[in-house]
Design an enzyme around this catalytic site. Structure first.
Site, PDB file in Angstrom:
ATOM      1  CE  LYS A  13      -2.356  -0.787   3.818  1.00  0.00           C
ATOM      2  NZ  LYS A  13      -1.765  -2.058   4.277  1.00  0.00           N
ATOM      3  NE  ARG A  88      -4.108  -1.344  10.300  1.00  0.00           N
ATOM      4  CZ  ARG A  88      -3.007  -0.807   9.816  1.00  0.00           C
ATOM      5  NH1 ARG A  88      -3.019   0.430   9.365  1.00  0.00           N
ATOM      6  NH2 ARG A  88      -1.901  -1.508   9.749  1.00  0.00           N
ATOM      7  NE  ARG A 127      10.873  -6.280   4.606  1.00  0.00           N
ATOM      8  CZ  ARG A 127      10.285  -5.452   5.460  1.00  0.00           C
ATOM      9  NH1 ARG A 127      10.982  -4.543   6.077  1.00  0.00           N
ATOM     10  NH2 ARG A 127       9.000  -5.539   5.685  1.00  0.00           N
ATOM     11  NE  ARG A 139       7.509  -0.722  11.054  1.00  0.00           N
ATOM     12  CZ  ARG A 139       6.603  -0.603  10.097  1.00  0.00           C
ATOM     13  NH1 ARG A 139       6.907   0.014   8.982  1.00  0.00           N
ATOM     14  NH2 ARG A 139       5.398  -1.094  10.243  1.00  0.00           N
ATOM     15  NE  ARG A 150       1.647  -4.704  11.555  1.00  0.00           N
ATOM     16  CZ  ARG A 150       2.396  -4.168  10.602  1.00  0.00           C
ATOM     17  NH1 ARG A 150       3.469  -4.779  10.183  1.00  0.00           N
ATOM     18  NH2 ARG A 150       2.059  -3.027  10.064  1.00  0.00           N
TER      19      ARG A 150
HETATM   20  P1  AMP Z   1       0.983   0.362   9.390  1.00  0.00           P
HETATM   21  O1  AMP Z   1       2.275   1.075   9.198  1.00  0.00           O
HETATM   22  O2  AMP Z   1      -0.157   0.946   8.627  1.00  0.00           O
HETATM   23  O3  AMP Z   1       1.086  -1.119   9.192  1.00  0.00           O
HETATM   24  O4  AMP Z   1       0.587   0.558  10.943  1.00  0.00           O
HETATM   25  C1  AMP Z   1       1.463   0.173  11.973  1.00  0.00           C
HETATM   26  C2  AMP Z   1       0.667   0.025  13.240  1.00  0.00           C
HETATM   27  O5  AMP Z   1       0.041   1.266  13.587  1.00  0.00           O
HETATM   28  C3  AMP Z   1      -0.472  -0.972  13.173  1.00  0.00           C
HETATM   29  O6  AMP Z   1      -0.052  -2.300  13.408  1.00  0.00           O
HETATM   30  C4  AMP Z   1      -1.394  -0.464  14.279  1.00  0.00           C
HETATM   31  O7  AMP Z   1      -0.899  -0.809  15.562  1.00  0.00           O
HETATM   32  C5  AMP Z   1      -1.241   1.044  14.128  1.00  0.00           C
HETATM   33  N1  AMP Z   1      -2.240   1.609  13.197  1.00  0.00           N
HETATM   34  C6  AMP Z   1      -2.002   2.208  12.014  1.00  0.00           C
HETATM   35  N2  AMP Z   1      -3.132   2.613  11.446  1.00  0.00           N
HETATM   36  C7  AMP Z   1      -4.127   2.245  12.272  1.00  0.00           C
HETATM   37  C8  AMP Z   1      -5.543   2.378  12.220  1.00  0.00           C
HETATM   38  N3  AMP Z   1      -6.181   2.948  11.178  1.00  0.00           N
HETATM   39  N4  AMP Z   1      -6.264   1.887  13.268  1.00  0.00           N
HETATM   40  C9  AMP Z   1      -5.657   1.328  14.321  1.00  0.00           C
HETATM   41  N5  AMP Z   1      -4.334   1.144  14.411  1.00  0.00           N
HETATM   42  C10 AMP Z   1      -3.565   1.613  13.411  1.00  0.00           C
END
Ligand code: AMP
Length: 261
Positions: A13, A88, A127, A139, A150
């Protein structure tokens, strides 16, 4: 242009969002990036979110909705935005509908990157192994166990959004396992006038559809046949074109390993 990119972590994404930003001169709104910035700056939101994010769970809806509400009001988001990682959950999607309606705005599309979860896990394992071998810092949520968590969160809380947007007639899907450029071309086609929600990523170069095509569901292919001078046979050609199966991506292995996104 206002878009949502849907897909599990690691689907690409973030990469596609950056390309949409460059092409349409809009901004990328990634709640993951914003939350990581809040964690790094040790803001109250960051302190609240850190341990939740490290476990790969979702931070509470009201936290991310407040972040997005604030962000879409900023000047650089006026031309449009691509949401990456938000919404989400269905309540987040409902909150977004309200936020947009209050501002007299609407979404132009919701694009789902369809991926194979087993392959995603293998990619991240590779990775992590490579980065560890090089002595690079990972990370906190960048490991196969957290990714599995996740993905579970995605299936339970985010996957229902595809139904939510499909019911509104807004969902468009592409094969997220295709090479990056192929996915980009497929998204471009979907966003071009007449692009249908049923197009698949193919290895062919994108050909924008004619906006005025009336040839039905397979508008893009039909539009191509309508370009021919023999107008009488246009509908016949369109029908024939409509029966053809869309071509598959030539290679799934070529797609580069990208950051979880
Ligand atoms: P991402 O980089 O989008 O994979 O997000 C990393 C982490 O941030 C996720 O695993 C969640 O813990 C948190 N996060 C990001 N976006 C959201 C969202 N829209 N709702 C809830 N948690 C989020």
């Amino acid at each position: 242009m206002r878009l949502i990119l849907l897909g599990p972590p690691g689907a690409g994404k973030g990469t596609q969002a950056q390309r949409l930003v460059a092409k349409h001169r809009i901004v990328q709104l990634s709640t993951g990036d914003m939350l990581r910035a809040a964690v790094a700056a040790a803001t109250p939101v960051g302190l609240r979110a850190k341990s939740i994010m490290d476990r790969g769970e979702l931070v509470p809806d009201e936290v991310v909705v407040a972040i997005i509400a604030d962000r879409i009001d900023q000047a650089d988001a006026k031309r449009g935005f691509v949401l990456d990682g938000f919404p989400r959950t269905v309540p987040q999607a409902q909150a977004l509908d309200r936020l947009l309606a209050e501002r007299g705005l609407a979404l132009d599309g919701v694009i789902e990157l369809k991926v194979d979860e087993g392959i995603l896990i293998k990619r991240i394992e590779t990775r992590v192994a490579e980065m560890t071998a090089r002595g690079e810092k990972l990370r906190a949520d960048d490991n196969p166990d957290v990714l599995r968590g996740r993905l579970v969160a995605y299936r339970a809380q985010t996957a229902p959004l595809t139904d939510y947007y499909a019911r509104k007639g807004m969902l468009k899907s592409v094969d997220g396992m295709a090479p990056i450029d192929t996915v980009t071309a497929a998204i471009d086609r979907l966003l071009s006038p007449g692009g249908t929600g049923k197009a698949k990523a193919t290895a062919k170069k994108a050909k924008p559809a004619k906006a005025k095509s009336k040839a039905g569901k397979k508008g893009r292919k039909a539009a191509k046949s309508l370009k021919k001078p023999a107008k009488k046979s246009a509908m016949k050609s369109a029908k024939k074109a409509g029966k053809k199966k869309p071509g598959r991506a030539k290679s799934r292995t070529k797609r580069r390993l990208t950051k979880a996104g």
